[in-house]
Design a protein around this motif. Structure first.
Motif, PDB file in Angstrom:
ATOM      1  N   LEU A   1      -1.835   0.122  11.920  1.00 36.57           N
ATOM      2  CA  LEU A   1      -0.561  -0.568  12.095  1.00 36.57           C
ATOM      3  C   LEU A   1      -0.230  -0.769  13.566  1.00 36.57           C
ATOM      4  CD1 LEU A   1       1.305   1.271   9.231  1.00 36.57           C
ATOM      5  CD2 LEU A   1       0.809  -1.172   9.280  1.00 36.57           C
TER       6      LEU A   1
ATOM      7  N   CYS B   1      -7.615  -0.687  14.419  1.00 38.21           N
ATOM      8  CA  CYS B   1      -8.186  -0.378  13.106  1.00 38.21           C
ATOM      9  C   CYS B   1      -9.440   0.482  13.168  1.00 38.21           C
ATOM     10  CB  CYS B   1      -8.514  -1.670  12.363  1.00 38.21           C
ATOM     11  SG  CYS B   1      -7.039  -2.511  11.737  1.00 38.21           S
TER      12      CYS B   1
ATOM     13  N   ALA C   1       1.755   2.889   3.932  1.00 41.05           N
ATOM     14  CA  ALA C   1       1.927   2.035   5.112  1.00 41.05           C
ATOM     15  C   ALA C   1       3.364   2.028   5.610  1.00 41.05           C
ATOM     16  CB  ALA C   1       1.498   0.602   4.790  1.00 41.05           C
TER      17      ALA C   1
ATOM     18  N   GLY D   1      -0.323  -3.767   4.653  1.00 44.55           N
ATOM     19  CA  GLY D   1      -1.395  -3.218   5.471  1.00 44.55           C
ATOM     20  C   GLY D   1      -2.722  -3.910   5.233  1.00 44.55           C
ATOM     21  N   TRP D   2      -2.933  -4.444   4.043  1.00 39.76           N
ATOM     22  CA  TRP D   2      -4.264  -4.956   3.711  1.00 39.76           C
ATOM     23  C   TRP D   2      -4.336  -6.472   3.546  1.00 39.76           C
ATOM     24  CZ3 TRP D   2      -3.733  -7.301  -0.955  1.00 39.76           C
ATOM     25  CH2 TRP D   2      -2.754  -6.791  -1.842  1.00 39.76           C
TER      26      TRP D   2
ATOM     27  N   PRO E   1     -11.388  -0.267   7.755  1.00 44.11           N
ATOM     28  CA  PRO E   1     -10.054   0.278   7.992  1.00 44.11           C
ATOM     29  C   PRO E   1      -9.274   0.410   6.689  1.00 44.11           C
ATOM     30  CG  PRO E   1     -10.148  -2.036   8.640  1.00 44.11           C
ATOM     31  CD  PRO E   1     -11.561  -1.611   8.331  1.00 44.11           C
TER      32      PRO E   1
ATOM     33  N   GLY F   1      -6.020   0.047   6.598  1.00 45.93           N
ATOM     34  CA  GLY F   1      -4.885  -0.872   6.671  1.00 45.93           C
ATOM     35  C   GLY F   1      -3.562  -0.153   6.860  1.00 45.93           C
ATOM     36  N   TRP F   2      -3.466   1.078   6.380  1.00 44.28           N
ATOM     37  CA  TRP F   2      -2.164   1.738   6.376  1.00 44.28           C
ATOM     38  C   TRP F   2      -2.033   2.927   7.317  1.00 44.28           C
ATOM     39  CZ3 TRP F   2      -3.098   6.677   4.821  1.00 44.28           C
ATOM     40  CH2 TRP F   2      -4.182   6.894   3.951  1.00 44.28           C
ATOM     41  N   SER F   3      -3.052   3.232   8.088  1.00 48.11           N
ATOM     42  CA  SER F   3      -2.905   4.333   9.039  1.00 48.11           C
ATOM     43  C   SER F   3      -2.053   3.887  10.234  1.00 48.11           C
ATOM     44  CB  SER F   3      -4.276   4.769   9.548  1.00 48.11           C
ATOM     45  OG  SER F   3      -4.835   3.729  10.333  1.00 48.11           O
ATOM     46  N   ASN F   4      -1.556   4.863  10.971  1.00 53.39           N
ATOM     47  CA  ASN F   4      -0.804   4.504  12.177  1.00 53.39           C
ATOM     48  C   ASN F   4      -1.673   3.697  13.131  1.00 53.39           C
ATOM     49  OD1 ASN F   4       0.524   7.064  11.061  1.00 53.39           O
ATOM     50  ND2 ASN F   4       2.054   6.304  12.512  1.00 53.39           N
TER      51      ASN F   4
ATOM     52  N   GLU G   1       4.411   3.011  11.547  1.00 52.45           N
ATOM     53  CA  GLU G   1       4.170   3.266  12.968  1.00 52.45           C
ATOM     54  C   GLU G   1       5.322   2.708  13.796  1.00 52.45           C
ATOM     55  OE1 GLU G   1       2.217   4.996  14.800  1.00 52.45           O
ATOM     56  OE2 GLU G   1       2.141   4.002  16.758  1.00 52.45           O
TER      57      GLU G   1
ATOM     58  N   ALA H   1      -8.476  -4.231   1.643  1.00 53.25           N
ATOM     59  CA  ALA H   1      -8.471  -4.469   3.091  1.00 53.25           C
ATOM     60  C   ALA H   1      -9.839  -4.884   3.607  1.00 53.25           C
ATOM     61  CB  ALA H   1      -8.009  -3.219   3.837  1.00 53.25           C
TER      62      ALA H   1
ATOM     63  N   LEU I   1      -3.888  -7.783   8.757  1.00 60.13           N
ATOM     64  CA  LEU I   1      -5.103  -7.477   9.507  1.00 60.13           C
ATOM     65  C   LEU I   1      -5.249  -8.390  10.721  1.00 60.13           C
ATOM     66  CD1 LEU I   1      -7.371  -6.816   6.423  1.00 60.13           C
ATOM     67  CD2 LEU I   1      -6.731  -5.115   8.139  1.00 60.13           C
TER      68      LEU I   1
END
Lengths: 357, 357, 357, 357
Positions: free
Chosen positions: C98, C102, A140, A92-93, C90, C92-95, A307, C140, A98
């Protein structure tokens, strides 16, 4: 130190079930107790030594299970929840993530990119053909399984469904497209289903095995071609009145299928490649129009992340695809060596094997 | 029947100036009196017999001129207007055109697609190294030249500017991308300029000739690499700290440059191919990450049509690029055989030659 | 408990410098010592109470500084490194992250989406008009500043450069586009520069202040229109021969500029909106072609994350844009209340103010 | 001069069947004998005088028929062939067409763009509620009807299927998206079907009429909401767990449905607008997140041209959608005034009426 059973790569030709310590987890990880997993064609490459991994590594990259323990910094989950994670576990990071290229995650490198770096399970860290697996960057990657879905229903999400659909998506399939899918193994079948889902009006499935062609029809193929009996390039030219297809999806990983894809494309068409190749590839000059055909060749490594898993499960939940029929065999983890033998030899009409610890 | 001078393909090795009838035009055509044209690398392929065309065909596909006569159904133009047309002259009404793939225009075929079918001048119909040329589908192809621009200023629009820019556009270059352009001939130079125009922060130009590398700098290259002295793959790895480039543009048409492009790409990067190849191509397994690197390979045939020409001329008009410096030599049409000799041998630092009837 | 100075929102009309504890950090955070920051138009909205934040919150969202301390789980950085972070941080790991959105990060919500959820500094957590700031999800978000760049050179990256460029990028500007940018404040100026960077051939800058129009020309505007003297809608119709612009960028946040953008668009054009509005907006029926004009309206919240910052800094490093001229004033953090007064009243030709603790 | 029957706009409130000369055709035209056509909601706007057209104009823009005569410059067709043409008839050669915006075709204007300029039938030239119609730019517009398809099966292609699908396509629907479609009239129903065809996992249909909601289910809606009984905005919030939908499609043309679309969108979501509005629209500040929600609003005018028709018919031919059920009534051209009355009042559960001369 508590132990668990795990399928471990020992040396080319040998994956064996061993006792290993249950993994420790760090602050961002989760420990997942595997309830169902499966064997992938890539695992067979590993078994044969064609794709090198470290000796002693636990193999497998398709986890369905239950959260056993959460890292100290993990929020938003609870122990006991049913979860699935993708074969690819992006951080994710990283810069790659990104930038939208999660599968090429280079978290930990200076610049943030690494080829296939997002593929960790059974590749660079211990995998999931085991009783437990450590899931890195859990926030993530862990996606909750909706209550109404069984393990087997979501078992294809981590890899073959995500990969097969990804091949259709990367090709930018539009409503009314004509699509050919070369090879109807598990990934090709998912690509066939994915092409329909993206709006293709005509999908042509190619394979050499009658049972796979029959399954292709179930997945939505409008035409199937038995490449052991007719030349698929000629047959597709005939079916399309000489026009060719908008998109050709390669789902085997051989020169012949790659080349056939190019040969059946209309000018300006897209070759979407999913196969894992083991040799250099040749692009024939004529099929490539000497570089002047506005062709595109795109490759896709299985998209991962929670997701993605959520979306794929929603497709299953709504009944838009039924991949359950792909589970042709079931084995206990204790018998995984037998399962590898069956799967490696592609005996008994095997498509996918559900493995349960 | 009035006559004109025209450069005609006679046989491999021979393009000669001949007298031919001034073309008749149909209802949708225009007759354009050529005021300036040029010779392209493709014409040299034709001269050598590497790209086959009909004997007796007038060659050349880069017309700048004045409308001499309009077909009965052509509206919106007047005789005497200064115009330019693209090397590719789409019909506008083929299925390919209506699908956004104008260069692969198959007007006249049952299904509406033909590889390179939009390329007609000097390929399937008489071209523009002549005093007059018939422009088909004139309403789709004739673009008026703004008053402030000279013939030489717009001479690159029909082919090399459209092609070079197209290579940058097809690659989807984004703000902040790192781009390498392999070969800095006329098309590579335009790709270098196009990459900057699309927002690349770093453009790396590769060639073997010092004068082309100097020109690459003028076109906006941030770094230039003399491939006769250093290995460009290693040098680009060094310049990018091991990351690789987001986009590599191939502008020569050889295995070596194609392969180098793949080798310098970051995972998930795009190889944008502009070259005309003359052999099968090899994709090295490692550079291709066995098909798992999320790589894209896109090819672009010169975009044509009047809207494209209008846009390119607006870029020149606003001073965003100066391609005038690429015209290194000037010849009369009467001396075109000499011009071919010079250009074919790449003598005297030649980049592009303005030919005036 | 060690203390620091911080600009704190007290109540509408009052942002004051106070002593606060230096922030604690969690395992994923970093503590950054601010070396330079700035005041944004949004901060003035906060000051006026138009955009509500919690009382006692430290304001500011544009940090340039030095890593003071790293969370226990943060890898890949060292204390003492010069860094910048985006206004939007962000996870980085939220829906949402992803899914490529962001800025709408909903980390911590059940579904992973929250409007503007990626904007945390000076909005939902303490910001950077202070001696120190806690940067969440540091891996991130922290981007190293290249050695050759000064604080002031990169000071626009966190917000206005990212936002302004984002407006050009979201609009999908192509080579040869005609673009109008309504309002030439800091974000509009960056949009002007961004439009050029994306390949626009003609950029038209609109404002009411002569010094801003002059700056617009420096940023690449081909034409400038003083809206206090002529009707920009009519003037743009004239400049484009009645055709209209391909893209109109709104950079102020008012009904009038929003509506003017629609009125100057060609059919099928794109309105790219960057402004923060404070009232409902009206879409005039005629300018919208009753919904049949193939218009697009896109809005963009400042893109963040370390990869974005890296890309923006690479643009600056290569000299493709010089935003240094936008720093018209410099203040010590101690004098930030005076700086707010100057900036809030837009006195003295102020564009951006560098604040140094 | 031979005569034909045609439905003609006389004045607001009156469309009557009259005798008119059979149209002459120019070199690029075709004369098509209408075998089936239909009435569109837009025709009712015309009838009421809400959308102005010239008095004496033949109305109707959905032609299915047989080629009666071809213009002198038309190639690739034969008299007697069964054909369909889109409601929008792009020239193929305007700047708008060559820029990919065929519906905004400005052939004949100086710059090549005109709002809705591609819509000619029953708008700027005589339409197809008649025995014969002149099809302009025939080579760009006539699509052959496959032998296996009846007139009624392809009757929706020219307008509502192309428009409805276009709303789904313009929104960029991806696999796994959640989509809401506001209003389930003919176009909304096609949008519902199109959203499924593009890969949406969940489609929510909203309307006030039970029979339309029932039809929505047939077209693939997973959930239907009766807006006369519950608040659809609240209901969609509930169904999506507060997340909102990825895409909301407006298919009615009112402030209320437009606004509801915005209110149900997740941050970063897309409002795809298909309705023909008759008043200014309001964008509520909150639903628009003050311009900071990364929202997109896209409008789509019915895509036309023969390639579009070919694609839509291939979808029907492959059984991917069955729009036959939408033909609820059938009338002779002689009785078209009665048909208008029924359709204008939306009596008797009418969806679409097949009109046969």
């Amino acid at each position: 130190m508590p132990k668990m059973k795990a399928a471990v790569f020992v040396e080319p030709g040998r994956i064996v079930l061993e006792d290993k310590p249950i993994p420790d987890i760090g602050p961002l990880d989760a420990l997942v107790r595997i309830t169902t997993t499966t064997i992938c064609g890539t695992d067979v490459h590993i078994l044969k030594g064609e794709y090198p991994v470290a000796r002693g590594l636990t193999v497998g990259h398709e986890p369905v299970g239950v959260i056993e323990k959460l890292g100290s910094a993990v929020e938003g989950y609870e122990e006991g929840q049913r979860v699935v994670a993708g074969a690819i576990t992006p951080s994710g990071w990283s810069n790659a993530c990104l930038c939208g290229a999660c599968s090429q995650d280079g978290a930990g490198t200076a610049h943030g990119w690494k080829p296939m770096g997002g593929w960790r399970f059974g590749n660079t860290i211990d995998g999931c053909q085991a009783e437990y697996v450590r899931v890195p960057d859990a926030m993530a990657n862990l996606a909750r399984v909706p209550d109404g879905l069984t393990d087997e229903q979501v078992l294809m999400c981590p890899d073959i469904m995500s990969t097969g659909f990804g091949g259709a998506e990367s090709a930018g399939i539009r409503i009314g497209d004509i699509v050919a899918v070369f090879a109807q193994g598990p990934i090709g079948l998912c690509a066939t289903a994915g092409a329909k889902l993206c709006g293709a009006s005509v999908v042509i499935g190619v394979d050499r095995l009658p049972e796979r062609l029959a399954m292709a029809r179930r997945m939505g193929a409008d035409h199937v071609i038995d490449a052991s009996r007719v030349d698929p390039v000629e047959e597709i030219a005939r079916l399309t009145g000489g026009r060719g297809v908008d998109v050709a999806i390669e789902a085997l990983g051989t020169q012949q299928t790659f080349e056939s894809c190019l040969r059946v494309l209309r000018p300006g068409g897209t070759l979407s490649s999913l196969g894992v190749y083991s040799t250099d590839l040749k692009i024939p000059l004529g099929a490539f129009a000497a570089g002047l055909g506005d062709h595109k060749i795109v490759t896709t490594l299985c998209p991962g992340g929670k997701e993605r898993m959520r979306r794929l499960m929603s497709v299953i939940e709504r009944g838009r695809i039924d991949l359950g029929a792909m589970v042709t065999h079931r084995y206990r983890l204790d018998d995984i060596e037998t399962a590898y033998e069956l799967f490696g030899q592609q005996r008994d009409g095997v498509l996918k094997i559900a493995i349960t610890p």
